[in-house]
Design an enzyme around this catalytic site. Sequence first.
Site, PDB file in Angstrom:
ATOM      1  N   ASP B 156       0.865  -1.178   0.000  1.00  0.00           N
ATOM      2  CA  ASP B 156       0.000   0.000   0.000  1.00  0.00           C
ATOM      3  C   ASP B 156       0.903   1.229   0.000  1.00  0.00           C
ATOM      4  O   ASP B 156       1.536   1.526   1.007  1.00  0.00           O
ATOM      5  CB  ASP B 156      -0.902   0.021   1.243  1.00  0.00           C
ATOM      6  CG  ASP B 156      -1.970  -1.079   1.196  1.00  0.00           C
ATOM      7  OD1 ASP B 156      -1.701  -2.152   0.599  1.00  0.00           O
ATOM      8  OD2 ASP B 156      -3.065  -0.871   1.760  1.00  0.00           O
ATOM      9  N   LYS B 220      -6.876   3.294  -3.720  1.00  0.00           N
ATOM     10  CA  LYS B 220      -7.317   3.309  -2.321  1.00  0.00           C
ATOM     11  C   LYS B 220      -7.534   4.741  -1.874  1.00  0.00           C
ATOM     12  O   LYS B 220      -6.746   5.627  -2.219  1.00  0.00           O
ATOM     13  CB  LYS B 220      -6.242   2.602  -1.481  1.00  0.00           C
ATOM     14  CG  LYS B 220      -6.477   2.578   0.010  1.00  0.00           C
ATOM     15  CD  LYS B 220      -5.391   1.732   0.693  1.00  0.00           C
ATOM     16  CE  LYS B 220      -5.421   1.936   2.198  1.00  0.00           C
ATOM     17  NZ  LYS B 220      -4.342   1.203   2.899  1.00  0.00           N
ATOM     18  N   LYS B 256     -10.203   0.204  -2.884  1.00  0.00           N
ATOM     19  CA  LYS B 256     -10.179   0.004  -1.434  1.00  0.00           C
ATOM     20  C   LYS B 256     -10.488   1.294  -0.699  1.00  0.00           C
ATOM     21  O   LYS B 256      -9.645   2.186  -0.610  1.00  0.00           O
ATOM     22  CB  LYS B 256      -8.804  -0.533  -1.009  1.00  0.00           C
ATOM     23  CG  LYS B 256      -8.669  -0.723   0.506  1.00  0.00           C
ATOM     24  CD  LYS B 256      -7.332  -1.333   0.873  1.00  0.00           C
ATOM     25  CE  LYS B 256      -7.141  -1.324   2.390  1.00  0.00           C
ATOM     26  NZ  LYS B 256      -5.813  -1.807   2.794  1.00  0.00           N
TER      27      LYS B 256
END
Lengths: 478, 320
Positions: B156, B220, B256
């Site tokens: 991430d 995300k 996400k």
Amino acid sequence: MASAFEYAPAPESRSIVDIAPSYGLFIDGEFTDAADGKVFKTVSPSSEEVLSEIAQAGEADVDRAVKAARKAFEKWSALPGSERAKYLFRIARIIQERSRELAVLETLDNGKPIKETRDADLPLVAAHFFYYAGWADKLDHAGYGANPRPLGVAGQVIPWNFPLLMLAWKIAPALATGNTVVLKPAETTPLSALFFADICRQAGLPKGVVNILPGYGDAGAALVAHPDVNKVAFTGSTAVGKQIARTVAGTRKKVTLELGGKGANIVFDDAPIDQAVEGIVNGIFFNQGQVCCAGSRLLVQESIQDELLDSLKRRLSTLRLGDPLDKNTDIGAINSEEQLSRITSLVERGEAEGAERWSPACDLPESGYWFAPTLFTNVTQAHTVARDEIFGPVLSVLTFRTPDEAVAKANNTPYGLSAGIWTEKGSRILAVANKLRAGVVWSNTFNKFDPTSPFGGYKESGFGREGGRHGLEAYLDV
Amino acid sequence: MPTNAPAAAHALKDVAASDSTLRRFLHGLPGVDAVGLEARAASLGTRSIKTTAKAYAIDLAISMVDLTTLEGADTPGKVRALGAKAVRPDPTDRTTPSTAAVCVYPDMVATAKEAVAGSSVKVASVATAFPAGRAALSVKLADVRDAVAAGADEIDMVIDRGAFLAGNYMKVYDEITAVKEACGTTARLKVIFETGELSTYDNIRRASWLGMLAGADFIKTSTGKVAVNATPANTLLMLEAVRDFRAQTGIQVGVKPAGGIRTSKDAVKFLVLVNETAGEDWLDNHWFRFGASSLLNDLLMQRQKLATGRYSGPDYVTVD
């Protein structure tokens, strides 16, 4: 695995509404039979179930009701504005308290989805009464000079697409300004007006101030022609509007007409596409397209036509058609068999004239009156589906190349009620809106209503304004 | 999907040819009308999800959770406990699915790998100088390589919001491609935009496309460390972006939302957004994740309620 994500049906309970097997006319504060004893049935469009039997007003009943309204007018118009406001506020609050019941009732009688009656119609109905209640004691400051006078008895005829909302648009300003009312609801949707009669009694409204006469066109015609009616307000088809105009021509009656439309929804190439798609859907599929200000003509800039149509078709595939009482339902039933056949024949004509018809895969329920959401592409100004009001879930898609062409096409219609502009460019919004001959122009949104905002048409869409401060004028001697 | 997808994918290659082509492309994306976007997100939040649909949605949501601990005080013990919970979220009911992943800092990846060994649970790591992203690219890449070497399945990364807001899109693009390269063939890359700091919806759409063009496997919303994190509206917008990107390129990218999703009710609303915006193809944990830690316990309590007919309480789910 993924296909298992089916939403649960969530039908609103009918038990909140107690529909009597029969209803009378509401004249002088009492429910009464029609003079000639005639009755008619009202059915639920989604199931064809008979909901109730309704007394059918005739000429004699119209006369009785107008007399009651005339008698009530003396006292009602003499009340201080602040007193009339009290009644209107009381009605508004009762509507709020009973809004769930009225929403379910309206959905049963009209066929539109509960999420629309619950989230759009009823809040607006209450808002209109609140708004005009606020004006009742401030008429001196409305811009029509000191102490403007009411007109007298208002004869009001309303359509079936927004039965209770159109009632609110008509009755709230009429009462606030000191007029009394005889209102004829449409023959396919009389129930919510009769429930409103009950609300008037609950609010202690003096007898005769509001009279409700369910019936057919003959009752409406008699009401419009009645010599003791001072003001005629009509919302409905252009054809009937023309008849009314002929009837009242040469009399001293004041008239407002809110008639048909063929609204243009103009999407420029720099529009917020995803929101424009939502706006197009809302513009034409809200209330199954049975909206006079529906955005039934999509004018899309040629350069983004394919992209926009792909998005629109994908979005239409997610619309849910079915039980209007289910809160997941986006598209409900068409109001009547007659309306369904009108839509069907116009759509067949569109196909015959060479426009390309498209609908998403969509199962229609077996009973009731249903029409799948429909798109017509390859439409030109010369097609019937681009000119005639269809009043159903049918969108005609046309293209344009320049802003001037968009304006020319948008205005090239006998109607002029609504229009929409979709662009990220603020200066273009203002420039185009100024050139559109439409009573209301929405930008980057569609079908937004508010009691403070006047509503009405140009050309064959009628004249006069309802809502806002402008809406008072139609009920005052100015 | 249009039939000319490969041709479109080819055309998009030139987008990043120079600073100006990239800027022109990103600023040529359709605008976002904030009022309309939020209204649509709110209206999708009213779909009725009950009984079987709810049971399905809760299990799906559990399987999509990236169970996260990102504290300065993280210890191997804490990470092991989290791993155990990810594998077996509800010890009283073995039919409960595992979560998608545990998400930890790079130095905890090895510990986390051990804790979830033998299960389907992935290990994700927030590399690239999380959460501020304010470090030299060499430092960020080292951070990523460490995490990948320790066995991270997913990285991430946070983008350089400063560069993005300054209009230096090429710098952001280059960083993402460099990190993607450092991820190698084994780790999937999630690109975090910190939508709360990007502030406008137009920026969020541009960031989404920038991330996808640069090779993100996931986009995300946020780190969970700022005031505004995932919202239905910004997630809806990103779902539109991945949907449109696949239509143009044939490449599917995951989404996400992270931060601030605490209740089952909220999670289910996000699943409705997925279902009705990007579509069913995104309704599994390969393509959609929840970045949330407190959400899991609420999902578990709702699951127990559906199974037993009554609410249990916080002591009937584990605290980790």
